[in-house]
Design an enzyme around this catalytic site. Structure first.
Site, short mmCIF file in Angstrom:
data_model
loop_
_atom_site.label_atom_id
_atom_site.label_comp_id
_atom_site.label_asym_id
_atom_site.label_seq_id
_atom_site.Cartn_x
_atom_site.Cartn_y
_atom_site.Cartn_z
N THR A 138 25.61 51.63 23.67
CA THR A 138 24.21 51.88 23.31
C THR A 138 23.31 50.89 24.04
OG1 THR A 138 24.93 52.65 21.15
CG2 THR A 138 22.63 51.99 21.34
N HIS A 193 26.82 46.15 11.36
CA HIS A 193 26.26 47.39 11.93
C HIS A 193 26.37 48.56 10.93
CE1 HIS A 193 24.31 49.13 15.28
NE2 HIS A 193 25.22 50.05 15.52
N CYS A 251 18.30 52.52 9.64
CA CYS A 251 17.83 53.40 10.72
C CYS A 251 17.95 54.86 10.35
CB CYS A 251 18.55 53.10 12.02
SG CYS A 251 20.24 53.73 12.15
N CYS A 256 17.71 56.87 17.77
CA CYS A 256 18.41 55.59 17.77
C CYS A 256 17.66 54.67 18.72
CB CYS A 256 19.86 55.76 18.23
SG CYS A 256 20.66 54.21 18.68
N CYS A 304 19.56 47.24 17.58
CA CYS A 304 20.27 46.62 16.46
C CYS A 304 21.70 46.22 16.80
CB CYS A 304 20.30 47.54 15.25
SG CYS A 304 19.27 48.96 15.41
N TYR A 323 22.95 50.93 9.55
CA TYR A 323 22.77 52.39 9.49
C TYR A 323 22.02 52.81 8.22
CZ TYR A 323 25.63 53.73 13.52
OH TYR A 323 26.10 53.95 14.79
N GLU A 330 23.52 56.23 25.76
CA GLU A 330 24.85 55.62 25.76
C GLU A 330 25.43 55.76 27.17
OE1 GLU A 330 24.13 57.08 22.71
OE2 GLU A 330 24.45 55.26 21.54
N GLU A 359 26.55 60.13 15.96
CA GLU A 359 26.54 58.67 15.87
C GLU A 359 26.77 58.23 14.42
OE1 GLU A 359 22.91 56.61 16.82
OE2 GLU A 359 24.02 55.28 18.15
#
Ligand code: SF4
Ligand code: FE
Length: 481
Positions: free
Chosen positions: A191, A291, A298, A100, A104, A295, A256, A445
Site C-alpha cells: 500500500t 493495523h 478507516c 484507502c 496508516c 481498520y 498497491e 482489503e
C-alpha cells in the site's frame, strides 16, 4: 519543518525517482498519471487536513521526542487517548476520501518497530532502537510518508522460506559486508508504494532458526536503486482514464504495488533486524495488531459515505419512506458502528509497552478486524439491494452528452425530482464501491489486509483465555476438580 502542506507533499513526490511499471510500460510521471493520481490525492488529504484548525486535534499531535506539532500519522502513540484519536482520525479520513488513504500502514509499522527494536535491544544487546529512532526523527520532522512492506510472495504456502524452490520468494539477506546488507525478494500488494518517501520492511510471519537469512527488517528510501515497482491493477481502473464520473470516485483512490528488491543495498544504520528469527513473529504480530485496530476507523469512515449513498439513492428513487428501506439503513448503521466500536474498544483497553508507546488490546484488535472481514460485505450487499440493478446496466457518462442518446438518458434515468446526471453519478459511486476500484479497498482489503480471517482466528484462540472461562463456569457450580 514539522508539517508539510499538501502542495509540498505533491512537489516532494515529483522529486522521487521510482522505477515503476504499469500496463507494460515504464511510468515516469507518477504524480499526474490518471490511474495513480486519485491515490495520491487520498494521501495528500492527510496533509491538507492537518493544516486546518478544525481538524488539528485529530490530525496532529505533540512529538514526545521534540515537543513539536507533528502529523498524527507520524506520531508514536503516547497514551490511550492518542490511540482513540487515531481511530477518530482514520474515520474522518475515510469520510473525506471514501478510499484507502494508505498512510496508516506506515504509522502502524513505525509504532511496531519502535516497540520491538527496544525489546530486542534489551534482550539481545543490539542497537536497533537507536538506529530506528535516528531515522524516525527525520521521518517525523520532515513529515514523510512511509510504506509498510510486509507480505512476501510466499510461493509454496506449505513450505518454509528456506525450502522454497526459488529462495527469493521470501525477502532475504543475500550478502552482508562492512557497510550493510544486500537483500533480494519482493513484497506484494504494498500500500502507498509510490506515494511514499520511505519503506519499512519486516518479515511476513514467524520464522524458524533455519530461516535466519529471512529474519530481516529495514528502512529504505522508496526510490533507492534496486527497488522496482509493478503497479497493481484494480477492477475498472481504466475508467479513471476516461475523465468522467463513470470512474465512480473521481477524486480519491488507493494503490498497491509489487515491490521488488533486486539486490537492494541497505546500510547498517537502516537495518532493524538481521537474523534474529525468534523476533520475526512478534514483530509482524505487533504491526498486524495495530493495523487490525486501524481498520475500525478507516472502514467505518468509508461506511459512513456508503450509508449516505444508500440513503440518497432511496431519496432519488422515491423509496425512502418504505419501511423495509428504513430498516435496511438501520442495519447498515448498526454494522458500521459495530466496526467503529471495536476500533475504539481495543484502543481504550490499550497498554504501555516497555519502550513507552501504547499498544492496543490484542484480543479486541483481532475481533475488530475479524468483523471487518464480514460487515463491509453486508453493508455493500444492502447498498446494492437499495440501488437496484441499474447500477450495473447504466450506459456511460459520455452518452449523456451525445445529441441523440443524451436526451433519452435524461428522460429515462431521471429519478424522483432529481436530474438523471445526479442519479447516474450516485449509481456509479455505488457500483465502484461494490465492484470497482473502491471495492478493492473496501471489500477485498477488508478481507485480506492486515491478515486474512484465519490469522485473526488464530489470535482470538490465543488471547481468548478459555481456561479462565472454564474456571468461571466451575466457580458458579462450586466444582473444584
Ligand atoms: Fe489505512 Fe485502512 Fe488503508 Fe489500512 S486499509 S492503509 S488502515 S485506510
Ligand atoms: Fe490495509
Amino acid at each position: 519543518m514539522t508539517l508539510m502542506t499538501g502542495a509540498q507533499y505533491e512537489t516532494s513526490l515529483r522529486k522521487m525517482n521510482y522505477k515503476l511499471y504499469m500496463f507494460g510500460e515504464e511510468i515516469t510521471n507518477w504524480v499526474d498519471h490518471p490511474i495513480i493520481r486519485p491515490s495520491l490525492n487520498a494521501v495528500r488529504i492527510s496533509y491538507d487536513l492537518a493544516q486546518d484548525p478544525e481538524y488539528a486535534e485529530l490530525m496532529t499531535a505533540t512529538s514526545h521526542l521534540t515537543g513539536n506539532t507533528v502529523n498524527r500519522f507520524g506520531h508514536l502513540h503516547q497514551s490511550t487517548d492518542d490511540l482513540i484519536k487515531k481511530i477518530k482520525m482514520l474515520r474522518l479520513m475515510g469520510r473525506k476520501t471514501c478510499a484507502c488513504f494508505q498512510r496508516c500502514a506506515g504509522m502502524d509499522a513505525m509504532n511496531a518497530a519502535f516497540g520491538m527494536t527496544y525489546e530486542m535491544d534489551e534482550k539481545l544487546g543490539t542497537n536497533y532502537h537507536q538506529r530506528f529512532l535516528a531515522i524516525f526523527k527525520k521521518i517525523q520532522d520532515e513529515d514523510l510518508i512511509v510504506a509498510a512492506g510486509v507480505t512476501d510472495a510466499k510461493g509454496d504456502r506449505g513450505a518454509p522460506p528456506h525450502q522454497q524452490a526459488d529462495p527469493d520468494l521470501f525477502v532475504r539477506i543475500v550478502e552482508k559486508n562492512g557497510d550493510g546488507i544486500v537483500v533480494c525478494g519482493a513484497k506484494c500488494h504494498t500500500t502507498a508504494a509510490t506515494n511514499a518517501h520511505m519503506a519499512l520492511v519486516m518479515p511476513t510471519m514467524a520464522l524458524r532458526p533455519e530461516d535466519k537469512d529471512y529474519a530481516v527488517s529495514f528502512i529504505t528510501p522508496s526510490d533507492a536503486e534496486g527497488i522496482v515497482y509493478i503497479f497493481g491493477r484494480q477492477p475498472g481502473d481504466t475508467r479513471k482514464t476516461e475523465g468522467t464520473f463513470d470512474s465512480g470516485n473521481m477524486k480519491y483512490g488507493s494503490q498497491e504495488s509489487l515491490m521488488v528488491f533486486d539486490h537492494l543495498f541497505v546500510p547498517w544504520d537502516h537495518v532493524l533486524m538481521c537474523g534474529e528469527t525468534e523476533w520475526a513473529g512478534p514483530f509482524v504480530e505487533r504491526f498486524a495488531s495495530y493495523h487490525r485496530a486501524s481498520y475500525g476507523g478507516c472502514k467505518a469512515g468509508v461506511g459512513d459515505v456508503l450509508i449516505g449513498a444508500a440513503a440518497l439513492m432511496a431519496d432519488y428513487n422515491g423509496t425512502a419512506k418504505a419501511s423495509h428501506i428504513k430498516d435496511k439503513l438501520v442495519e447498515m448503521i448498526h454494522l458500521n458502528e459495530t466496526l467503529y466500536s471495536c476500533g475504539i474498544a481495543c484502543s481504550c483497553e490499550s497498554f504501555k509497552t516497555p519502550a513507552g508507546n501504547f499498544m492496543v488490546d490484542l484480543l479486541l484488535a483481532n475481533v475488530c478486524k475479524h468483523n471487518i472481514t464480514r460487515f463491509p460485505y453486508e453493508i455493500t450487499k444492502i447498498m446494492e439491494d437499495i440501488a437496484g440493478g441499474i447500477m450495473v446496466t447504466l450506459p456511460s457518462a459520455k452518452d449523456l452528452e451525445h445529441p441523440v442518446a443524451g436526451p433519452y438518458m435524461k428522460k429515462y434515468f431521471a429519478g424522483s425530482e432529481v436530474p438523471a446526471e445526479n442519479r447516474m453519478k450516485l449509481l456509479r459511486l455505488i457500483e465502484n464501491m461494490c465492484f470497482g476500484t473502491g471495492a478493492m479497498g473496501y471489500k477485498t482489503e477488508s478481507m485480506h489486509g492486515a491478515g486474512s480471517p484465519q490469522a485473526q482466528r488464530v489470535q482470538i484462540q490465543r488471547y481468548g483465555n478459555l481456561q479462565n472461562k472454564k474456571e468461571l463456569a466451575k466457580a458458579i457450580l462450586d466444582i473444584t476438580d
